[in-house]
Design a protein around this motif. Sequence first.
Motif, PDB file in Angstrom:
ATOM      1  N   ARG A   1     -15.925  24.040 -36.963  1.00 58.07           N
ATOM      2  CA  ARG A   1     -16.403  22.654 -36.961  1.00 58.07           C
ATOM      3  C   ARG A   1     -16.822  22.171 -35.569  1.00 58.07           C
ATOM      4  N   LYS A   2     -16.668  23.028 -34.580  1.00 56.21           N
ATOM      5  CA  LYS A   2     -17.017  22.703 -33.184  1.00 56.21           C
ATOM      6  C   LYS A   2     -16.113  21.616 -32.606  1.00 56.21           C
ATOM      7  N   TYR A   3     -14.871  21.535 -33.093  1.00 52.79           N
ATOM      8  CA  TYR A   3     -13.883  20.628 -32.508  1.00 52.79           C
ATOM      9  C   TYR A   3     -13.265  21.243 -31.266  1.00 52.79           C
ATOM     10  N   ALA A   4     -13.270  22.565 -31.206  1.00 49.73           N
ATOM     11  CA  ALA A   4     -12.652  23.274 -30.083  1.00 49.73           C
ATOM     12  C   ALA A   4     -13.279  24.651 -29.957  1.00 49.73           C
ATOM     13  N   THR A   5     -13.129  25.205 -28.779  1.00 52.80           N
ATOM     14  CA  THR A   5     -13.389  26.625 -28.595  1.00 52.80           C
ATOM     15  C   THR A   5     -12.033  27.269 -28.355  1.00 52.80           C
TER      16      THR A   5
END
Length: 169
Positions: free
Chosen positions: A40-44
């Motif tokens: 979801r591109k909340y974190a890497t």
Amino acid sequence: MSARFIIEPLDKKHKRTDFSCGNERIDTYFREIVSQDVKRKYATCFVAREIATDRVSGFYTLSSSNVPLNEVPESLAKKLPRYPSVPAVLIGWLGRHGDYAGQGLGEVLLFDAIKTVATSSIGAHAIFADAIDDKAASFYASFGFIPLIERPRTLYLSVTTALSLIGQN
């Protein structure tokens, strides 16, 4: 220490099911949730993989963030522009497998996270770390992170200070 490990972005090839750092919240997050946050591109997420065994030995996550200027200690805030918040990158989760306790892997992961943030082209004044407990807060504080006024388990390190920690300043 770091020659035993490769730190790389989380991938489907990394086996997470047997990861255990001894904190159930961190273990559950890494085993069950982190891939959703990455998708979801909340974190890497970056993992330390032991070269000899391919075993996932630790991990950390990074997310874009900010913090209200009034939560930064006054000694730091007075040096900053009067914007409502400070642009930052958050180390949201960091854990190392319990089998590697006392071997410096936590420091290796932290310094890799700092280097990733401090040498990126993203505009961020600071690195924040969310400590899950007082022991974790002490870990970050031992490297110069300063607790926020209202949230003492969220700690602040300017990118300038981070660069000096990793010898890039």
